[in-house]
Motif scaffolding. Structure first.
Motif, mmCIF file in Angstrom:
data_model
loop_
_atom_site.group_PDB
_atom_site.id
_atom_site.type_symbol
_atom_site.label_atom_id
_atom_site.label_comp_id
_atom_site.label_asym_id
_atom_site.label_seq_id
_atom_site.Cartn_x
_atom_site.Cartn_y
_atom_site.Cartn_z
ATOM 1 N N UNK A 1 0.825 -1.217 0.000
ATOM 2 C CA UNK A 1 0.000 0.000 0.000
ATOM 3 C C UNK A 1 0.850 1.253 0.000
ATOM 4 N N UNK A 2 0.264 2.322 -0.500
ATOM 5 C CA UNK A 2 0.995 3.586 -0.584
ATOM 6 C C UNK A 2 0.559 4.588 0.482
ATOM 7 N N UNK A 3 -0.394 4.193 1.337
ATOM 8 C CA UNK A 3 -0.834 5.104 2.401
ATOM 9 C C UNK A 3 0.333 5.459 3.309
ATOM 10 N N UNK A 4 0.440 6.724 3.649
ATOM 11 C CA UNK A 4 1.482 7.173 4.560
ATOM 12 C C UNK A 4 0.851 7.594 5.885
ATOM 13 N N UNK A 5 1.505 7.230 6.954
ATOM 14 C CA UNK A 5 1.055 7.621 8.288
ATOM 15 C C UNK A 5 2.175 8.419 8.931
ATOM 16 N N UNK A 6 1.836 9.595 9.401
ATOM 17 C CA UNK A 6 2.864 10.514 9.894
ATOM 18 C C UNK A 6 2.593 10.899 11.342
ATOM 19 N N UNK A 7 3.660 11.147 12.099
ATOM 20 C CA UNK A 7 3.495 11.642 13.471
ATOM 21 C C UNK A 7 3.044 13.096 13.457
ATOM 22 N N UNK A 8 2.739 13.668 14.603
ATOM 23 C CA UNK A 8 2.410 15.094 14.647
ATOM 24 C C UNK A 8 3.599 15.915 14.140
ATOM 25 N N UNK A 9 3.373 17.124 13.644
ATOM 26 C CA UNK A 9 4.481 17.985 13.231
ATOM 27 C C UNK A 9 5.476 18.174 14.368
ATOM 28 N N UNK A 10 6.740 18.323 14.019
ATOM 29 C CA UNK A 10 7.797 18.422 15.034
ATOM 30 C C UNK A 10 7.568 19.584 15.982
ATOM 31 N N UNK A 11 6.930 20.664 15.503
ATOM 32 C CA UNK A 11 6.683 21.791 16.404
ATOM 33 C C UNK A 11 5.594 21.473 17.426
ATOM 34 N N UNK B 1 9.707 6.105 20.061
ATOM 35 C CA UNK B 1 8.469 6.775 19.679
ATOM 36 C C UNK B 1 7.755 5.902 18.651
ATOM 37 N N UNK B 2 6.470 5.632 18.891
ATOM 38 C CA UNK B 2 5.718 4.701 18.049
ATOM 39 C C UNK B 2 4.326 5.263 17.782
ATOM 40 N N UNK B 3 3.891 5.178 16.530
ATOM 41 C CA UNK B 3 2.553 5.621 16.158
ATOM 42 C C UNK B 3 1.659 4.456 15.795
ATOM 43 N N UNK B 4 0.343 4.647 15.989
ATOM 44 C CA UNK B 4 -0.672 3.669 15.608
ATOM 45 C C UNK B 4 -1.772 4.398 14.852
ATOM 46 N N UNK B 5 -2.175 3.860 13.709
ATOM 47 C CA UNK B 5 -3.243 4.458 12.916
ATOM 48 C C UNK B 5 -4.289 3.400 12.609
ATOM 49 N N UNK B 6 -5.546 3.685 12.930
ATOM 50 C CA UNK B 6 -6.618 2.732 12.663
ATOM 51 C C UNK B 6 -6.724 2.447 11.173
ATOM 52 N N UNK B 7 -6.712 1.168 10.824
ATOM 53 C CA UNK B 7 -6.842 0.744 9.429
ATOM 54 C C UNK B 7 -8.209 0.147 9.130
ATOM 55 N N UNK B 8 -8.723 -0.644 10.086
ATOM 56 C CA UNK B 8 -9.955 -1.377 9.814
ATOM 57 C C UNK B 8 -10.607 -1.749 11.139
ATOM 58 N N UNK B 9 -11.926 -1.947 11.095
ATOM 59 C CA UNK B 9 -12.663 -2.411 12.270
ATOM 60 C C UNK B 9 -13.926 -3.117 11.817
ATOM 61 N N UNK B 10 -14.178 -4.296 12.395
ATOM 62 C CA UNK B 10 -15.385 -5.064 12.121
ATOM 63 C C UNK B 10 -16.000 -5.451 13.454
#
Length: 287
Positions: free
Chosen positions: A128-138, A228-237
């Protein structure tokens, strides 16, 4: 603020010399019950034991690739007795089972698969080409110190959990808490502990978190670069009170894996984040 003492556990001074008896701190208390330990701390403790077991084998060529946890009894705010068994060690694989016991009963377990790092294959395969990014550094400057997670929803990025009690898609960004006071947090421990937060990003809706997860399966193509670790919801059933959620795992350089977990409805004891606020030192106050 001095965060050097912030951790989920301390070593039991009366425990075994190898430190496999851990004492939960207040930071390990669950939002579901003040008498229970939350899954972030449990998963991190299980990962710590698995990682130490492989280190004792002298296998510095192995990397954790799959971390599966079963949470089949509530873990109490009592000593954690952790034991490990090497199920299989081979040239390219090592499988470790870890068991958590309290008062002589099994409370949770983990099966951790370690694999040897190899040269990537030369062929091309779809991804997949989806990108998940953390909050801006500021907003969230890079750090190695633990802090209240940042959450993103239709309200944008913030550390005020009450802002995100809505029905929109959730992403979290965490600077993980050390598992044991006085011990450096490893990237694997950070990822394994943070993985329990997949229940938050996939199950948090307009009435709070109304499902409690019964397991965690974290699959990693690589370790995070840091803690530092991020989590992004992808799917839910969801059907008949049983939910399956999937979340992408990422760091500042991109995606590193996924978490899948199953959850059961617990609406009568829903966690309402509009009622509380969190501080980096682990204290909780009424909103």
């Amino acid at each position: 603020m001095d965060l050097s003492s912030v951790a989920f556990f301390t070593l039991d001074p009366d425990g075994k010399p190898d430190g496999d008896v851990l004492l939960p701190t207040d930071l390990a208390r669950s939002s579901w019950s003040t008498e229970q330990v939350h899954g972030v701390a449990i998963s991190g403790a299980l990962a710590r034991t698995a990682e130490r077991t492989v280190a004792d084998l002298g296998r510095d060529d192995l990397r954790p690739a799959r971390h599966s946890v079963d949470l089949f009894r509530p873990a109490a705010m009592k000593p954690f007795h952790l034991s490990a068994e090497v199920v299989r060690e081979g040239p390219r694989i090592c499988l470790v089972d870890v068991t958590l016991r309290q008062d002589g009963e099994r409370v949770a377990r983990a099966s951790v698969l370690f694999l040897v790092v190899a040269t990537p294959a030369s062929g091309e395969v779809w991804s997949p080409t989806d990108e998940h990014r953390p909050p801006p550094a500021e907003v969230a400057p890079p750090t190695t110190e633990p802090r209240v997670p940042f959450v993103h929803s239709e309200a944008g990025w913030s550390q005020r959990f009450g802002d995100h009690q809505n029905a929109s898609r959730k992403t979290s960004w965490s600077s993980a808490v050390p598992i044991v006071r006085g011990e450096p947090l490893t990237p694997y421990q950070a990822a394994a502990a943070t993985a329990d937060g997949a229940s938050l990003v996939t199950n948090w809706g307009s009435e709070g978190v109304q499902h409690i997860n019964t397991d965690i399966t974290l699959a990693l193509a690589r370790l995070p670069r840091g803690t530092e670790v991020g989590l992004a919801a992808l799917d839910r059933v969801e059907h008949d009170g049983i939910a399956v959620g999937t979340a992408a795992v990422f760091d500042r350089d991109g995606r590193i894996g996924e978490v899948v977990m199953t959850s059961i409805v617990n609406a009568r004891r829903a966690v309402d984040f509009t009622r509380v606020e969190y501080a980096d030192d682990g204290t909780v106050r009424d909103a």
